[in-house]
Write an enzyme that holds these catalytic residues in place. Structure first.
Site, PDB file in Angstrom:
ATOM      1  N   GLY A 183       9.324  21.502 -26.182  1.00 52.33           N
ATOM      2  CA  GLY A 183       8.527  21.815 -25.304  1.00 52.33           C
ATOM      3  C   GLY A 183       7.626  22.053 -26.022  1.00 52.33           C
TER       4      GLY A 183
ATOM      5  N   LYS B 284      16.414  25.742 -21.590  1.00 53.50           N
ATOM      6  CA  LYS B 284      14.861  25.393 -22.521  1.00 53.50           C
ATOM      7  C   LYS B 284      14.901  26.740 -23.102  1.00 53.50           C
ATOM      8  CE  LYS B 284      10.089  24.403 -20.136  1.00 53.50           C
ATOM      9  NZ  LYS B 284       9.432  23.989 -19.528  1.00 53.50           N
TER      10      LYS B 284
ATOM     11  N   ASP C  32       1.460  18.195 -12.793  1.00 56.13           N
ATOM     12  CA  ASP C  32       1.456  17.350 -13.908  1.00 56.13           C
ATOM     13  C   ASP C  32       2.524  16.734 -14.058  1.00 56.13           C
ATOM     14  OD1 ASP C  32       1.612  17.072 -16.666  1.00 56.13           O
ATOM     15  OD2 ASP C  32       2.915  18.520 -17.349  1.00 56.13           O
TER      16      ASP C  32
HETATM   17  P1  ATP Z   1       5.244  19.681 -22.185  1.00 54.87           P
HETATM   18  O1  ATP Z   1       4.557  20.596 -22.359  1.00 54.87           O
HETATM   19  O2  ATP Z   1       5.960  19.070 -24.038  1.00 54.87           O
HETATM   20  O3  ATP Z   1       5.384  18.581 -21.729  1.00 54.87           O
HETATM   21  P2  ATP Z   1       7.754  21.472 -21.878  1.00 54.87           P
HETATM   22  O4  ATP Z   1       7.834  22.824 -22.487  1.00 54.87           O
HETATM   23  O5  ATP Z   1       6.488  21.718 -20.278  1.00 54.87           O
HETATM   24  O6  ATP Z   1       7.089  20.945 -23.011  1.00 54.87           O
HETATM   25  P3  ATP Z   1       9.678  20.399 -20.555  1.00 54.87           P
HETATM   26  O7  ATP Z   1       8.600  19.260 -20.627  1.00 54.87           O
HETATM   27  O8  ATP Z   1       9.923  21.146 -19.678  1.00 54.87           O
HETATM   28  O9  ATP Z   1       9.247  21.154 -21.901  1.00 54.87           O
HETATM   29  O10 ATP Z   1      10.640  19.901 -21.392  1.00 54.87           O
HETATM   30  C1  ATP Z   1      10.515  19.057 -23.024  1.00 54.87           C
HETATM   31  C2  ATP Z   1      11.262  17.976 -23.149  1.00 54.87           C
HETATM   32  O11 ATP Z   1      13.348  18.582 -23.267  1.00 54.87           O
HETATM   33  C3  ATP Z   1      11.412  16.923 -21.784  1.00 54.87           C
HETATM   34  O12 ATP Z   1      10.677  15.755 -21.871  1.00 54.87           O
HETATM   35  C4  ATP Z   1      13.275  16.579 -22.058  1.00 54.87           C
HETATM   36  O13 ATP Z   1      12.948  15.527 -22.767  1.00 54.87           O
HETATM   37  C5  ATP Z   1      13.742  17.290 -21.897  1.00 54.87           C
HETATM   38  N1  ATP Z   1      14.519  18.243 -21.273  1.00 54.87           N
HETATM   39  C6  ATP Z   1      13.461  19.121 -20.565  1.00 54.87           C
HETATM   40  N2  ATP Z   1      14.470  19.807 -19.492  1.00 54.87           N
HETATM   41  C7  ATP Z   1      15.532  18.540 -19.846  1.00 54.87           C
HETATM   42  C8  ATP Z   1      17.047  18.661 -18.742  1.00 54.87           C
HETATM   43  N3  ATP Z   1      17.304  19.720 -17.837  1.00 54.87           N
HETATM   44  N4  ATP Z   1      17.513  17.876 -18.739  1.00 54.87           N
HETATM   45  C9  ATP Z   1      17.390  16.933 -20.207  1.00 54.87           C
HETATM   46  N5  ATP Z   1      16.717  16.613 -20.322  1.00 54.87           N
HETATM   47  C10 ATP Z   1      15.327  17.541 -20.486  1.00 54.87           C
END
Ligand code: ATP
Ligand code: MG
Length: 289
Positions: A32, A52, A146
């Site tokens: 993330g 997360k 998004d």
């Molecule tokens: P970005 O800004 O790069 O999109 P972020 O900080 O918003 O990242 P997320 O998109 O929520 O983070 O999570 C990053 C990755 O972790 C996702 O693309 C996915 O591969 C994995 N992931 C997130 N939540 C889950 C979940 N509930 N179950 C399985 N995998 C998950």
């Protein structure tokens, strides 16, 4: 011992298991913006979750802090089969851990790439689930802002799970659905996100992104991603000009009905773009709505 823990220990015999609240943390599921997302297993119940992890050290600005608070507040407010469930928020000295439903089917992105592109009946089932989740959000005056393939995961029944509410926002009344923060990923961003006065209708922006997602499901690539003057699509002004000056092309295997729906959603002028109600009523979705 839980099978996921056992196999993790087999793969990493020298690693000590990390604990986070009542969870053991196993392999990384994704990266993330503020830290890793890891598979967690409840030490008593064996329930699998996605954790997360947000490093407090990465929350160094007001903006970044508000992104995380917003994500948590929106998640607390929603309950829908196609939206990731929030189970808990666990805070430690170093981390904020958002405990989420584990979507164990991976990213929709990888699912599409594995098949090159999706057949129309498979795509329409997944797309109807996406639209159902987005409709639920909009009915609660929440816009996601998004929506993109990387933020759509699959659960074990291969159903769409919408995640990543870091850009989500709420509006008070449907008439008040004008937003000003720019957000999201350029390739999925509606062109009006860069119009001069900077205000836009949030719900229409989500519909544009859903159109980009549907196009990608059916073709295996993004509709507005091949501008030679802007190879990474990261100059949003160039991308906007490109979208306005490009007629949408379709691979020949996409049906007329699907093309018709896409041409209703990927309309640059937001006031002329299909509403969610129109999308749901479209014949291409008839079998699943
Ligand atoms: P970005 O800004 O790069 O999109 P972020 O900080 O918003 O990242 P997320 O998109 O929520 O983070 O999570 C990053 C990755 O972790 C996702 O693309 C996915 O591969 C994995 N992931 C997130 N939540 C889950 C979940 N509930 N179950 C399985 N995998 C998950
Ligand atoms: Mg993400």
């Amino acid at each position: 011992m839980h099978p996921a823990v056992a196999s993790y220990q087999r793969d990493h015999p020298r690693r000590t298991l990390l604990r986070f609240g009542p969870y053991v943390l196993l392999q990384t599921l994704g990266e993330g913006e503020f830290g890793k997302v890891k598979l967690g297993v409840h030490t008593d119940y064996g329930e699998e979750v996605a954790v997360k992890l947000i490093k407090r050290g990465n929350l160094d600005t007001e903006l970044r802090m508000s992104k995380v608070t917003r994500e948590i507040n929106v998640l607390k407010d929603v309950k829908h089969p196609n939206i990731v469930r929030l189970f808990d928020v666990i805070e430690t000295d170093k981390y904020i851990g958002i405990i989420l439903e584990f979507a164990n089917g991976g990213e929709l992105f990888d699912h599409i790439l594995a098949h090159r592109y999706l057949k129309e009946d498979a795509a329409s089932k997944l797309f109807a689930q996406l639209i159902s989740g987005v409709h639920y959000l909009h009915s609660k005056n929440i816009v996601h802002r998004d929506l993109k393939l990387e933020n759509l995961l699959l659960d074990k029944g291969r159903n769409v799970i919408i995640t990543d509410f870091g850009f989500a926002n709420t509006f008070e009344t449907p008439q008040d659905d004008l937003m000003t923060t720019s957000c999201g990923s350029p390739c999925y961003a509606a062109p009006e996100l860069v119009i001069t006065d900077g205000t836009y209708v949030g719900t229409a922006v989500d519909i544009w992104s859903c159109g980009v997602i549907l196009y990608a499901m059916l073709s295996g690539y993004l509709p507005f991603d091949d501008d030679p003057a802007n190879p990474d699509g990261d100059n949003i002004n160039l991308l906007y000009k490109y979208i306005l000056n490009t007629t949408l092309q379709f691979p020949s295997h996409i049906s007329d009905s699907a093309q018709d729906l896409l041409l209703r959603m990927l309309v640059p002028e937001p006031t002329e773009r299909a509403t969610l109600r129109e999308v749901m009523a479209h014949p291409w979705l008839a079998a699943h709505s």
